[in-house]
Design a protein around this motif. Structure first.
Motif, PDB file in Angstrom:
ATOM      1  N   VAL A  67      -5.296 -10.836   6.971  1.00  0.00           N
ATOM      2  CA  VAL A  67      -4.398  -9.676   7.028  1.00  0.00           C
ATOM      3  C   VAL A  67      -3.344  -9.756   5.923  1.00  0.00           C
ATOM      4  O   VAL A  67      -3.022  -8.736   5.283  1.00  0.00           O
ATOM      5  CB  VAL A  67      -3.741  -9.580   8.417  1.00  0.00           C
ATOM      6  CG1 VAL A  67      -2.583  -8.594   8.394  1.00  0.00           C
ATOM      7  CG2 VAL A  67      -4.770  -9.133   9.456  1.00  0.00           C
ATOM      8  N   ASP A  68      -2.812 -10.931   5.682  1.00  0.00           N
ATOM      9  CA  ASP A  68      -1.817 -11.076   4.611  1.00  0.00           C
ATOM     10  C   ASP A  68      -2.434 -10.829   3.241  1.00  0.00           C
ATOM     11  O   ASP A  68      -1.797 -10.239   2.351  1.00  0.00           O
ATOM     12  CB  ASP A  68      -1.179 -12.469   4.663  1.00  0.00           C
ATOM     13  CG  ASP A  68      -0.127 -12.590   5.759  1.00  0.00           C
ATOM     14  OD1 ASP A  68       0.196 -11.568   6.396  1.00  0.00           O
ATOM     15  OD2 ASP A  68       0.350 -13.714   5.983  1.00  0.00           O
ATOM     16  N   GLU A  69      -3.665 -11.277   3.051  1.00  0.00           N
ATOM     17  CA  GLU A  69      -4.362 -10.978   1.800  1.00  0.00           C
ATOM     18  C   GLU A  69      -4.626  -9.481   1.680  1.00  0.00           C
ATOM     19  O   GLU A  69      -4.454  -8.886   0.610  1.00  0.00           O
ATOM     20  CB  GLU A  69      -5.681 -11.749   1.713  1.00  0.00           C
ATOM     21  CG  GLU A  69      -5.536 -13.247   1.558  1.00  0.00           C
ATOM     22  CD  GLU A  69      -4.915 -13.661   0.235  1.00  0.00           C
ATOM     23  OE1 GLU A  69      -5.014 -12.886  -0.745  1.00  0.00           O
ATOM     24  OE2 GLU A  69      -4.326 -14.754   0.171  1.00  0.00           O
ATOM     25  N   ALA A  70      -5.034  -8.868   2.783  1.00  0.00           N
ATOM     26  CA  ALA A  70      -5.329  -7.433   2.775  1.00  0.00           C
ATOM     27  C   ALA A  70      -4.085  -6.620   2.429  1.00  0.00           C
ATOM     28  O   ALA A  70      -4.180  -5.574   1.766  1.00  0.00           O
ATOM     29  CB  ALA A  70      -5.884  -7.011   4.134  1.00  0.00           C
ATOM     30  N   ALA A  71      -2.919  -7.093   2.864  1.00  0.00           N
ATOM     31  CA  ALA A  71      -1.671  -6.395   2.554  1.00  0.00           C
ATOM     32  C   ALA A  71      -1.432  -6.325   1.044  1.00  0.00           C
ATOM     33  O   ALA A  71      -0.829  -5.367   0.539  1.00  0.00           O
ATOM     34  CB  ALA A  71      -0.500  -7.082   3.248  1.00  0.00           C
ATOM     35  N   LYS A  72      -1.926  -7.327   0.318  1.00  0.00           N
ATOM     36  CA  LYS A  72      -1.775  -7.341  -1.141  1.00  0.00           C
ATOM     37  C   LYS A  72      -2.702  -6.335  -1.811  1.00  0.00           C
ATOM     38  O   LYS A  72      -2.380  -5.801  -2.875  1.00  0.00           O
ATOM     39  CB  LYS A  72      -2.100  -8.738  -1.695  1.00  0.00           C
ATOM     40  CG  LYS A  72      -1.246  -9.866  -1.174  1.00  0.00           C
ATOM     41  CD  LYS A  72      -1.761 -11.194  -1.749  1.00  0.00           C
ATOM     42  CE  LYS A  72      -1.103 -12.397  -1.121  1.00  0.00           C
ATOM     43  NZ  LYS A  72      -1.675 -13.668  -1.649  1.00  0.00           N
ATOM     44  N   TYR A  73      -3.872  -6.111  -1.197  1.00  0.00           N
ATOM     45  CA  TYR A  73      -4.911  -5.304  -1.836  1.00  0.00           C
ATOM     46  C   TYR A  73      -5.080  -3.910  -1.234  1.00  0.00           C
ATOM     47  O   TYR A  73      -5.903  -3.139  -1.721  1.00  0.00           O
ATOM     48  CB  TYR A  73      -6.255  -6.053  -1.758  1.00  0.00           C
ATOM     49  CG  TYR A  73      -6.324  -7.268  -2.641  1.00  0.00           C
ATOM     50  CD1 TYR A  73      -6.750  -7.169  -3.965  1.00  0.00           C
ATOM     51  CD2 TYR A  73      -5.958  -8.527  -2.174  1.00  0.00           C
ATOM     52  CE1 TYR A  73      -6.809  -8.284  -4.790  1.00  0.00           C
ATOM     53  CE2 TYR A  73      -6.016  -9.650  -2.991  1.00  0.00           C
ATOM     54  CZ  TYR A  73      -6.436  -9.518  -4.289  1.00  0.00           C
ATOM     55  OH  TYR A  73      -6.489 -10.618  -5.114  1.00  0.00           O
ATOM     56  N   LYS A  74      -4.330  -3.594  -0.201  1.00  0.00           N
ATOM     57  CA  LYS A  74      -4.576  -2.339   0.535  1.00  0.00           C
ATOM     58  C   LYS A  74      -4.454  -1.091  -0.341  1.00  0.00           C
ATOM     59  O   LYS A  74      -5.158  -0.094  -0.111  1.00  0.00           O
ATOM     60  CB  LYS A  74      -3.650  -2.227   1.745  1.00  0.00           C
ATOM     61  CG  LYS A  74      -2.175  -2.063   1.439  1.00  0.00           C
ATOM     62  CD  LYS A  74      -1.375  -1.942   2.740  1.00  0.00           C
ATOM     63  CE  LYS A  74       0.102  -1.669   2.488  1.00  0.00           C
ATOM     64  NZ  LYS A  74       0.761  -2.794   1.787  1.00  0.00           N
ATOM     65  N   ASP A  75      -3.589  -1.148  -1.354  1.00  0.00           N
ATOM     66  CA  ASP A  75      -3.405   0.033  -2.209  1.00  0.00           C
ATOM     67  C   ASP A  75      -4.616   0.297  -3.097  1.00  0.00           C
ATOM     68  O   ASP A  75      -4.725   1.366  -3.700  1.00  0.00           O
ATOM     69  CB  ASP A  75      -2.152  -0.127  -3.068  1.00  0.00           C
ATOM     70  CG  ASP A  75      -0.871  -0.089  -2.239  1.00  0.00           C
ATOM     71  OD1 ASP A  75      -0.916   0.449  -1.113  1.00  0.00           O
ATOM     72  OD2 ASP A  75       0.168  -0.590  -2.710  1.00  0.00           O
ATOM     73  N   LEU A  76      -5.515  -0.679  -3.200  1.00  0.00           N
ATOM     74  CA  LEU A  76      -6.752  -0.479  -3.958  1.00  0.00           C
ATOM     75  C   LEU A  76      -7.850   0.125  -3.088  1.00  0.00           C
ATOM     76  O   LEU A  76      -8.893   0.531  -3.605  1.00  0.00           O
ATOM     77  CB  LEU A  76      -7.245  -1.805  -4.540  1.00  0.00           C
ATOM     78  CG  LEU A  76      -6.328  -2.518  -5.546  1.00  0.00           C
ATOM     79  CD1 LEU A  76      -6.985  -3.823  -6.007  1.00  0.00           C
ATOM     80  CD2 LEU A  76      -6.020  -1.620  -6.734  1.00  0.00           C
TER      81      LEU A  76
END
Length: 217
Positions: A67-76
């Motif tokens: 989830v923390d990794e996804a927070a970094k990439y969610k805008d992509l």
């Protein structure tokens, strides 16, 4: 707290926090995830994983990292709300599929089983059918990177492409791979390269052009 109140808080932190794991861990420790409908989230801490593939430990630990990794990439992603919910529940199928045979821990078919569990859970907390199915399909196909890359019989590029966005699958796969204990920059770069190879293979098979993930975050 009522279930919808908890769900709204989860979503708020999934979409706004740099590290949603902080809130999620606090919420679990306060017993918020024991509410009927989302109680599977409370069980993830009790599900072991293979130390070889998941040095971070149980499924809950892995989920928090993803989830923390996804927070970094969610805008992509094509839809940040869909993407973050999928990251949160991508491995719930391990609750029903995890087995320990003489110390060897497996969770075969957790993607397919998890998709059906996700569909049932989402029906209880969301009336948005389109949103629900998008999340379900990300859960359903989040293992396709591995299946395609290793040429396993479970790979199904056609179904994945028809039912989900392969770029979102690649992003979720990347976050899934990164959510596995401490990784060096070179290890992450290798994983990114492998994910982009997967996207190229999907493109060549489906005839669609998909955008590669350019940089680590």
């Amino acid at each position: 707290m009522e279930i919808l109140e908890v769900v709204n808080e989860i979503e708020k932190h999934l979409l706004e926090d740099k590290k949603p794991s902080i809130y999620l861990n606090e919420a679990k420790n306060k017993g918020f995830f024991k509410i009927q409908g989302i109680e599977v989230l409370n069980e993830l801490e009790n599900i072991p994983q293979s130390p070889k593939h998941h040095p971070e430990g149980n499924v809950w630990n892995h989920t928090l990292l993803v989830v923390d990794e996804a927070a970094k990439y969610k805008d992509l992603s094509s839809d940040a709300r869909v993407f973050m919910w999928a990251a949160l529940i991508h491995d719930i199928g391990k609750e029903k599929t995890t087995m320990n045979k003489e110390g060897r821990i497996t969770a075969y078919d957790h993607d397919r089983v998890g998709a059906e569990m996700a569909r049932r859970m989402l029906r209880k907390i969301s009336e948005d059918i389109v949103f629900n199915e998008k999340v379900v399909n990300l859960v359903r196909y989040h293992m396709q990177y591995l299946y395609v890359s290793k040429r396993l019989p479970f790979s199904d590029i056609k179904a994945m492409s028809e039912n989900s966005n392969p770029e979102d699958i690649a992003l979720l796969s990347l976050c899934d791979r990164f959510g596995r204990g401490k990784l060096s920059k070179s290890q992450k770069e290798d994983m990114l390269s492998d994910i982009n190879k997967f996207l190229k293979q999907v493109s060549s098979t489906s005839g669609e052009e998909y955008k590669l993930i350019e940089d680590l975050k």
